[in-house]
Enzyme design. Sequence first.
Site, short mmCIF file in Angstrom:
data_model
loop_
_atom_site.label_atom_id
_atom_site.label_comp_id
_atom_site.label_asym_id
_atom_site.label_seq_id
_atom_site.Cartn_x
_atom_site.Cartn_y
_atom_site.Cartn_z
N SER A 17 0.73 -1.31 -0.09
CA SER A 17 -0.01 0.06 0.29
C SER A 17 0.77 1.16 0.04
CB SER A 17 -0.85 0.08 1.21
OG SER A 17 -1.96 -1.08 1.03
N LYS A 68 -10.27 -6.15 9.63
CA LYS A 68 -11.38 -5.72 8.78
C LYS A 68 -12.78 -5.86 9.61
CE LYS A 68 -9.46 -6.30 4.29
NZ LYS A 68 -9.70 -6.55 2.80
N ASP A 113 -13.16 -2.81 -1.46
CA ASP A 113 -12.59 -3.87 -2.06
C ASP A 113 -13.54 -4.43 -3.18
OD1 ASP A 113 -10.53 -4.50 -0.77
OD2 ASP A 113 -11.66 -5.74 0.82
N GLY A 137 -15.28 -19.74 -3.58
CA GLY A 137 -14.90 -19.22 -2.13
C GLY A 137 -16.13 -18.35 -1.44
N ASN A 161 -18.64 -23.30 -2.87
CA ASN A 161 -17.65 -23.23 -2.00
C ASN A 161 -17.28 -24.57 -1.57
OD1 ASN A 161 -15.61 -21.86 -0.09
ND2 ASN A 161 -17.04 -22.31 1.51
N LYS A 166 -21.22 -23.18 4.24
CA LYS A 166 -20.75 -21.87 4.47
C LYS A 166 -21.17 -20.70 3.25
CE LYS A 166 -16.49 -22.95 6.97
NZ LYS A 166 -14.73 -22.69 6.93
N GLY A 250 -5.41 -10.83 -9.53
CA GLY A 250 -6.28 -9.53 -8.87
C GLY A 250 -5.36 -8.40 -8.54
P1 NDP Z 1 -10.83 -16.36 3.78
O1 NDP Z 1 -10.07 -17.18 4.51
O2 NDP Z 1 -11.85 -15.61 4.43
O3 NDP Z 1 -11.73 -17.66 2.96
C1 NDP Z 1 -10.94 -18.40 2.40
C2 NDP Z 1 -11.85 -19.36 1.32
O4 NDP Z 1 -10.91 -20.18 0.44
C3 NDP Z 1 -12.88 -20.27 1.90
O5 NDP Z 1 -14.06 -20.07 0.94
C4 NDP Z 1 -12.28 -21.57 1.92
O6 NDP Z 1 -13.19 -22.42 1.72
C5 NDP Z 1 -11.61 -21.74 0.55
N1 NDP Z 1 -10.45 -22.41 0.52
C6 NDP Z 1 -9.31 -22.24 1.22
N2 NDP Z 1 -8.45 -23.45 1.23
C7 NDP Z 1 -9.07 -24.14 0.16
C8 NDP Z 1 -8.83 -25.38 -0.64
N3 NDP Z 1 -7.81 -25.96 -0.45
N4 NDP Z 1 -9.74 -25.87 -1.28
C9 NDP Z 1 -11.08 -25.13 -1.63
N5 NDP Z 1 -11.23 -24.17 -1.15
C10 NDP Z 1 -10.66 -23.58 -0.27
O7 NDP Z 1 -10.00 -15.55 2.64
P2 NDP Z 1 -10.39 -14.17 2.06
O8 NDP Z 1 -11.79 -14.49 1.52
O9 NDP Z 1 -9.92 -13.08 2.85
O10 NDP Z 1 -9.39 -14.16 0.87
C11 NDP Z 1 -9.52 -15.21 -0.14
C12 NDP Z 1 -8.33 -14.54 -1.45
O11 NDP Z 1 -8.66 -13.38 -1.87
C13 NDP Z 1 -6.75 -14.43 -0.75
O12 NDP Z 1 -6.31 -15.29 -1.93
C14 NDP Z 1 -6.78 -13.11 -0.79
O13 NDP Z 1 -5.42 -12.67 -0.94
C15 NDP Z 1 -7.40 -12.48 -2.04
N6 NDP Z 1 -7.80 -11.21 -1.72
C16 NDP Z 1 -7.55 -10.25 -2.86
C17 NDP Z 1 -7.86 -9.15 -2.56
C18 NDP Z 1 -7.21 -7.89 -3.86
O14 NDP Z 1 -7.26 -6.93 -3.66
N7 NDP Z 1 -6.64 -8.58 -5.04
C19 NDP Z 1 -8.51 -8.56 -1.63
C20 NDP Z 1 -8.99 -9.47 -0.81
C21 NDP Z 1 -8.71 -10.80 -0.98
P3 NDP Z 1 -13.91 -23.17 3.16
O15 NDP Z 1 -15.02 -22.21 3.65
O16 NDP Z 1 -14.43 -24.67 2.63
O17 NDP Z 1 -12.59 -23.41 4.19
#
Ligand code: NDP
Length: 285
Positions: A17, A68, A113, A137, A161, A166, A250
């Site tokens: 940032s 957040k 976002d 996701g 998901n 969830k 992203g």
């Molecule tokens: P969270 O931890 O809140 O959510 C993670 C999600 O990923 C859940 O839905 C989870 O599923 C799923 N997941 C994790 N591991 C696996 C797997 N092995 N197989 C299948 N599904 C999986 O993370 P965030 O939502 O905060 O972030 C998600 C992504 O978005 C990150 O990579 C982050 O860097 C990116 N991001 C990018 C931004 C940008 O500006 N470009 C801004 C914000 C986020 P389950 O519910 O089943 O556990």
Amino acid sequence: MTQHFIVIGNPIAHSKSPEIHQTFAAQVGIDISYRRQYCPDDVASFDAVVAAFFNGGGVGANVTVPFKQLAYALCKSQGRLSEHARVAGAVNTLLLTGDGSPKDKTLYGDNTDGQGLVNHITSLGWTLTNARIAIIGAGGAARGVILPLIQAGIGQLTLANRTLSKAQVLVDELSAASNTINEHAVETCATTELTGTFDLIINATSIGLSGDTLPIAEDLNCHYAYDMMYGRALPFLQHFAARGAQTSDGYGMLIGQAALSFERWTAHTIDVTQATSAIQASKKR
Ligand code: NDP
């Protein structure tokens, strides 16, 4: 006069940032200081950091993982929230609002976002109007983008998901918080059950952090594939590129959400394309 900004996170050393916002400031010709602010991961510390920053004359703060939701709670109890922040239950942008008098200063929380994602997708020339979209996701990132995508005029939306329950809980919560989402009737399914052809599939999982590969059904296809992750080779994008889809990571979303924060704080509009080129050029030097 120098205007002061911070990004609050834990960890925070990796945050891009400061360089992004310094690029914006150079573009519009204002003098800013933007620093990374480490904060212990507890409510009292977070609230104290925010209070100290704004009491000390700070203009604006970004909030990143894991704060957040705490920023949302703080604004809900002591300040005001934008619609995007209220529905997302998360704040990534803090500022003070009021009538301009020193006594009338209220903490205001926004979430840029989702609109950052929408703006980036639009800048790629990908059409969102009436588009058939799937998001994979159901974590914080998905939560923040659903309302802005619907407001951008998309057609059908499916939320997939790994843990189906969830996704269902998320849609229920968002539908209760927003009539716009409730009226849109978002569908849910397990990631492995996501099939068919979509205009756009967005990977909003954190799987890219682990290097694992998403289980993608053989008959799942799209015209455009977007991964919210950036900064590394992404198997999700490679999979759909090999099937002829246009793809994007992203990074543009990151710049897009930052530009919107900067615009809220300073009322200066950012040319995001020019800023992205400037940041990439500075990396090559
Ligand atoms: P969270 O931890 O809140 O959510 C993670 C999600 O990923 C859940 O839905 C989870 O599923 C799923 N997941 C994790 N591991 C696996 C797997 N092995 N197989 C299948 N599904 C999986 O993370 P965030 O939502 O905060 O972030 C998600 C992504 O978005 C990150 O990579 C982050 O860097 C990116 N991001 C990018 C931004 C940008 O500006 N470009 C801004 C914000 C986020 P389950 O519910 O089943 O556990």
